[in-house]
Design a protein around this motif. Structure first.
Motif, PDB file in Angstrom:
ATOM      1  N   SER A 130      13.710   0.924  11.716  1.00 43.53           N
ATOM      2  CA  SER A 130      15.132   1.765  10.907  1.00 43.53           C
ATOM      3  C   SER A 130      15.027   3.562  11.495  1.00 43.53           C
ATOM      4  N   PHE A 131      13.320   3.209  12.020  1.00 42.22           N
ATOM      5  CA  PHE A 131      13.497   4.593  12.453  1.00 42.22           C
ATOM      6  C   PHE A 131      13.453   5.579  14.210  1.00 42.22           C
ATOM      7  N   CYS A 132      13.832   4.240  15.277  1.00 44.45           N
ATOM      8  CA  CYS A 132      13.499   4.302  16.039  1.00 44.45           C
ATOM      9  C   CYS A 132      15.109   3.772  16.667  1.00 44.45           C
TER      10      CYS A 132
ATOM     11  N   MET B 282       4.620   2.952  25.439  1.00 40.17           N
ATOM     12  CA  MET B 282       5.403   3.307  24.603  1.00 40.17           C
ATOM     13  C   MET B 282       6.695   3.524  24.584  1.00 40.17           C
ATOM     14  N   GLY B 283       7.168   3.276  25.395  1.00 38.95           N
ATOM     15  CA  GLY B 283       8.480   3.658  26.192  1.00 38.95           C
ATOM     16  C   GLY B 283       9.399   2.730  25.124  1.00 38.95           C
ATOM     17  N   MET B 284      10.899   2.237  25.587  1.00 43.73           N
ATOM     18  CA  MET B 284      11.640   1.004  25.593  1.00 43.73           C
ATOM     19  C   MET B 284      10.940  -0.319  24.984  1.00 43.73           C
ATOM     20  N   GLY B 285      11.478  -1.250  24.109  1.00 38.90           N
ATOM     21  CA  GLY B 285      10.723  -2.420  23.988  1.00 38.90           C
ATOM     22  C   GLY B 285       9.240  -2.546  23.811  1.00 38.90           C
ATOM     23  N   GLU B 286       9.226  -3.892  22.900  1.00 34.85           N
ATOM     24  CA  GLU B 286       7.459  -4.266  22.877  1.00 34.85           C
ATOM     25  C   GLU B 286       6.792  -4.997  23.967  1.00 34.85           C
ATOM     26  N   PRO B 287       6.515  -4.209  24.147  1.00 32.42           N
ATOM     27  CA  PRO B 287       4.873  -5.099  24.877  1.00 32.42           C
ATOM     28  C   PRO B 287       4.612  -6.648  25.156  1.00 32.42           C
TER      29      PRO B 287
ATOM     30  N   ILE C  57      -2.290   0.212  24.520  1.00 26.44           N
ATOM     31  CA  ILE C  57      -0.542  -0.961  24.286  1.00 26.44           C
ATOM     32  C   ILE C  57      -0.507  -0.863  22.814  1.00 26.44           C
ATOM     33  N   SER C  58       1.020  -0.274  23.004  1.00 24.69           N
ATOM     34  CA  SER C  58       1.769  -0.392  21.940  1.00 24.69           C
ATOM     35  C   SER C  58       2.345  -1.434  20.758  1.00 24.69           C
ATOM     36  N   THR C  59       1.570  -1.600  19.698  1.00 26.15           N
ATOM     37  CA  THR C  59       2.803  -3.149  19.289  1.00 26.15           C
ATOM     38  C   THR C  59       3.181  -2.778  18.013  1.00 26.15           C
ATOM     39  N   ALA C  60       4.699  -2.872  17.937  1.00 28.52           N
ATOM     40  CA  ALA C  60       4.735  -3.213  16.690  1.00 28.52           C
ATOM     41  C   ALA C  60       4.485  -3.675  15.260  1.00 28.52           C
ATOM     42  N   GLY C  61       3.774  -4.672  15.806  1.00 29.51           N
ATOM     43  CA  GLY C  61       2.385  -5.411  15.200  1.00 29.51           C
ATOM     44  C   GLY C  61       2.736  -7.143  15.227  1.00 29.51           C
TER      45      GLY C  61
ATOM     46  N   LEU D  84      -2.020  -0.272  17.153  1.00 30.35           N
ATOM     47  CA  LEU D  84      -0.980  -1.014  16.208  1.00 30.35           C
ATOM     48  C   LEU D  84       0.554   0.143  15.376  1.00 30.35           C
ATOM     49  N   SER D  85       1.902   0.035  15.677  1.00 28.51           N
ATOM     50  CA  SER D  85       2.736   1.198  14.240  1.00 28.51           C
ATOM     51  C   SER D  85       2.466   0.523  13.131  1.00 28.51           C
ATOM     52  N   LEU D  86       1.355   0.828  12.584  1.00 27.81           N
ATOM     53  CA  LEU D  86       1.852   0.395  11.078  1.00 27.81           C
ATOM     54  C   LEU D  86       2.762   1.543  10.285  1.00 27.81           C
ATOM     55  N   HIS D  87       2.377   2.928  10.378  1.00 24.07           N
ATOM     56  CA  HIS D  87       4.020   3.344  10.027  1.00 24.07           C
ATOM     57  C   HIS D  87       3.787   3.240   7.972  1.00 24.07           C
ATOM     58  N   ALA D  88       3.206   2.517   7.884  1.00 23.88           N
ATOM     59  CA  ALA D  88       3.179   2.096   5.945  1.00 23.88           C
ATOM     60  C   ALA D  88       2.518   1.640   5.839  1.00 23.88           C
TER      61      ALA D  88
ATOM     62  N   PHE E 255      -3.680   2.890  15.034  1.00 20.64           N
ATOM     63  CA  PHE E 255      -2.440   3.213  14.051  1.00 20.64           C
ATOM     64  C   PHE E 255      -2.329   4.140  13.835  1.00 20.64           C
ATOM     65  N   GLU E 256      -0.872   3.724  14.564  1.00 21.42           N
ATOM     66  CA  GLU E 256      -0.181   5.439  14.386  1.00 21.42           C
ATOM     67  C   GLU E 256       1.161   5.322  12.949  1.00 21.42           C
ATOM     68  N   TYR E 257       1.742   6.340  13.020  1.00 20.23           N
ATOM     69  CA  TYR E 257       1.837   6.442  11.101  1.00 20.23           C
ATOM     70  C   TYR E 257       2.481   8.043  11.214  1.00 20.23           C
TER      71      TYR E 257
ATOM     72  N   GLU F   4       4.269  13.137  14.263  1.00 22.94           N
ATOM     73  CA  GLU F   4       5.802  13.929  13.563  1.00 22.94           C
ATOM     74  C   GLU F   4       6.851  12.468  14.204  1.00 22.94           C
ATOM     75  N   TYR F   5       7.682  12.527  12.789  1.00 26.65           N
ATOM     76  CA  TYR F   5       9.436  12.311  13.227  1.00 26.65           C
ATOM     77  C   TYR F   5      10.076  12.936  13.726  1.00 26.65           C
ATOM     78  N   ASN F   6      10.498  11.954  14.916  1.00 25.09           N
ATOM     79  CA  ASN F   6      11.745  12.663  16.183  1.00 25.09           C
ATOM     80  C   ASN F   6      13.375  12.497  15.198  1.00 25.09           C
ATOM     81  N   ASP F   7      14.065  13.341  15.038  1.00 24.84           N
ATOM     82  CA  ASP F   7      14.779  12.982  14.333  1.00 24.84           C
ATOM     83  C   ASP F   7      15.821  11.901  15.180  1.00 24.84           C
TER      84      ASP F   7
ATOM     85  N   ALA G 281      11.448  11.938  22.928  1.00 28.71           N
ATOM     86  CA  ALA G 281       9.861  12.339  22.601  1.00 28.71           C
ATOM     87  C   ALA G 281      10.177  10.864  21.659  1.00 28.71           C
ATOM     88  N   CYS G 282       8.587  10.128  21.097  1.00 31.71           N
ATOM     89  CA  CYS G 282       8.546   8.979  20.523  1.00 31.71           C
ATOM     90  C   CYS G 282      10.151   8.525  19.645  1.00 31.71           C
ATOM     91  N   GLY G 283      10.398   7.351  19.985  1.00 31.28           N
ATOM     92  CA  GLY G 283      11.434   6.758  19.481  1.00 31.28           C
ATOM     93  C   GLY G 283      12.784   6.917  19.298  1.00 31.28           C
ATOM     94  N   GLN G 284      13.355   8.262  20.526  1.00 29.85           N
ATOM     95  CA  GLN G 284      14.328   8.545  20.513  1.00 29.85           C
ATOM     96  C   GLN G 284      15.238   8.031  22.294  1.00 29.85           C
TER      97      GLN G 284
HETATM   98  N1  SAH Z   1       7.390  -1.311  20.370  1.00 30.82           N
HETATM   99  C1  SAH Z   1       5.796  -1.006  20.657  1.00 30.82           C
HETATM  100  C2  SAH Z   1       6.034   0.624  20.959  1.00 30.82           C
HETATM  101  C3  SAH Z   1       7.242   1.520  21.236  1.00 30.82           C
HETATM  102  S1  SAH Z   1       7.422   2.723  20.779  1.00 30.82           S
HETATM  103  C4  SAH Z   1       5.467  -0.210  19.254  1.00 30.82           C
HETATM  104  O1  SAH Z   1       6.483  -0.556  17.794  1.00 30.82           O
HETATM  105  O2  SAH Z   1       4.824   0.383  19.244  1.00 30.82           O
HETATM  106  C5  SAH Z   1       6.216   4.233  20.363  1.00 30.82           C
HETATM  107  C6  SAH Z   1       5.580   4.170  18.813  1.00 30.82           C
HETATM  108  O3  SAH Z   1       7.109   5.547  19.002  1.00 30.82           O
HETATM  109  C7  SAH Z   1       5.423   3.350  18.496  1.00 30.82           C
HETATM  110  O4  SAH Z   1       4.347   3.996  17.524  1.00 30.82           O
HETATM  111  C8  SAH Z   1       7.053   4.077  17.181  1.00 30.82           C
HETATM  112  O5  SAH Z   1       6.595   3.197  16.709  1.00 30.82           O
HETATM  113  C9  SAH Z   1       7.016   5.380  17.159  1.00 30.82           C
HETATM  114  N2  SAH Z   1       8.462   5.629  17.478  1.00 30.82           N
HETATM  115  C10 SAH Z   1       9.925   5.344  17.252  1.00 30.82           C
HETATM  116  N3  SAH Z   1      10.094   5.664  16.354  1.00 30.82           N
HETATM  117  C11 SAH Z   1       9.831   6.939  16.289  1.00 30.82           C
HETATM  118  C12 SAH Z   1      10.314   8.959  15.542  1.00 30.82           C
HETATM  119  N4  SAH Z   1      11.879   7.775  15.180  1.00 30.82           N
HETATM  120  N5  SAH Z   1       9.444   9.235  15.379  1.00 30.82           N
HETATM  121  C13 SAH Z   1       8.637   8.978  16.197  1.00 30.82           C
HETATM  122  N6  SAH Z   1       8.179   8.272  16.708  1.00 30.82           N
HETATM  123  C14 SAH Z   1       8.600   7.106  16.366  1.00 30.82           C
END
Ligand code: SAH
Length: 347
Positions: free
Chosen positions: A115-117, A158-163, A192-196, A215-219, A257-259, A290-293, A332-335
């Motif tokens: 939901s944040f991406c 860490m660009g577009m898509g789920e590797p 390699i970054s994965t949403a899991g 691993l994009s853990l986030h919670a 772990f990415e958070y 840092e969350y990118n809006d 930035a990430c997620g943008q």
């Molecule tokens: N699909 C893969 C790789 C792409 S995303 C994955 O989910 O890991 C690269 C990283 O940016 C991930 O950790 C992702 O969760 C994070 N990300 C996504 N949206 C973001 C946002 N709005 N602000 C900061 N990081 C974000």
């Protein structure tokens, strides 16, 4: 006619045999393709004109080209790449004092809907082919040398898509990028970054892919993770933990772990405690992002991020903060989001 970058060295050798050409020619051509990264037969200057002509009659190159680029005030460069079928993906060059990082895409759009991406708002259109993944690295490498006179030090998926949902092409690209006879980048410099995707994580271990795993853990709890990442329904924390343990037992590499720090959602002391508990289970490092809006959340306040980091460090979890780069150009990430007629958005 066939895409020459979709055939193996063995297949190329077999083809050349049918043309009465010796096996070493195949190696020469393969080097042009995967070491020197040329995109046409004309450039293969040690191959006879006659053979180049034959190759042209049987094969073609599907290339990825730079469509547009944008430079941020912090030096980050975002590229919009155009694929042979007109579709577009993004890649980013992130220069820092120590590193030159290329952030590359693995799919056009994404099938997940975190939901944040922003990328999650695009439908998945197709997987990238391994040559299209490699081409992104080549273009970004060339720009790094041209603009900053420094070669790439790191590559992150860490660009577009789920590797891990484009597993074969991603792993094949990884092999081209790291093979000493080809691009020759160190395996440890690729992440390699994965949403899991638990199955994909195990497969990386089975295939001995030595790239780093993030691993994009986030919670830190299923309850919270379900709210922001629907992938957690089939790949919940228990399932992921089991896959990571399997991975670690084979690869002996720590996991990052990415958070992403979301205000009042996952940035409280209670969350930090739960994250410490989870992180103790497996050798890891935590990267607070840092969350990118992208419109759906508010980012945590800087002091809250520092306090969170301190708490983890005090509990012996190696932790760092990933500062946002290229925000002014939506790099930035997620943008990463491409919006045009060819990229329908999800409802
Ligand atoms: N699909 C893969 C790789 C792409 S995303 C994955 O989910 O890991 C690269 C990283 O940016 C991930 O950790 C992702 O969760 C994070 N990300 C996504 N949206 C973001 C946002 N709005 N602000 C900061 N990081 C974000």
């Amino acid at each position: 006619m066939q895409d020459i970058r979709k055939i193996s060295l063995q297949e190329l050798t077999a083809f050349l045999q049918t043309q009465n050409e010796p096996a070493f020619r195949a190696k020469q051509i393969y080097d042009w393709i995967w070491q020197k990264n040329v995109h046409s037969f004309e450039e293969m200057t040690n191959v006879s004109k006659k053979l180049r002509q034959i190759l042209k009659q049987h094969f073609y190159f599907n290339t990825l080209n730079i469509h547009q680029d944008f430079t941020s005030e912090d030096g980050t460069i975002k590229f919009i790449f155009q694929l042979y079928d007109g579709k577009k993906v993004e890649g980013v060059l992130i220069p820092t004092q120590k590193r030159m990082t290329a952030c590359i895409s693995s799919q056009v759009g994404c099938s997940l809907d975190c939901s944040f991406c922003a990328t999650g708002k695009m439908k998945l259109q197709r997987n990238l082919e391994s040559a299209e993944i490699v081409d992104q690295v080549v273009h970004i490498q060339n720009r790094a040398l041209q603009t900053y006179q420094r070669p790439l030090t790191n590559i992150v998926f860490m660009g577009m898509g789920e590797p891990l949902l484009n597993y074969s092409n991603v792993v094949q690209a990884y092999r081209h990028i790291t093979a000493p006879q080809e691009m020759g980048l160190s395996t440890k410099r690729l992440t390699i970054s994965t949403a899991g995707i638990a199955k994909g994580i195990k497969r990386l271990a089975d295939d001995e892919v030595k790239a780093k795993l993030a691993l994009s853990l986030h919670a830190p709890t299923d309850e919270k993770r379900n709210k922001i990442m629907s992938i957690n329904e089939q790949n919940n924390l228990e399932v992921l933990y089991e896959a990571l343990q399997y991975y670690y037992s084979k690869m002996k590499q720590y996991i990052t772990f990415e958070y992403v720090m979301l205000k009042d959602f996952n940035d409280t002391l209670e969350d930090a405690k739960a994250l410490v508990k989870w992180s103790r289970k497996i050798p890891c490092k935590v990267n607070l992002i840092e969350y990118n809006d992208t419109g759906s959340f508010k980012g945590s306040l800087p002091e809250q991020i520092s306090a969170f980091e301190q708490y983890l460090l005090q509990h012996d979890i190696p932790t760092s903060i990933r500062r946002s780069r290229g925000k002014d150009i939506n790099a930035a990430c997620g943008q990463l989001l491409i919006q045009d007629k060819t990229t329908p958005l999800k409802k």
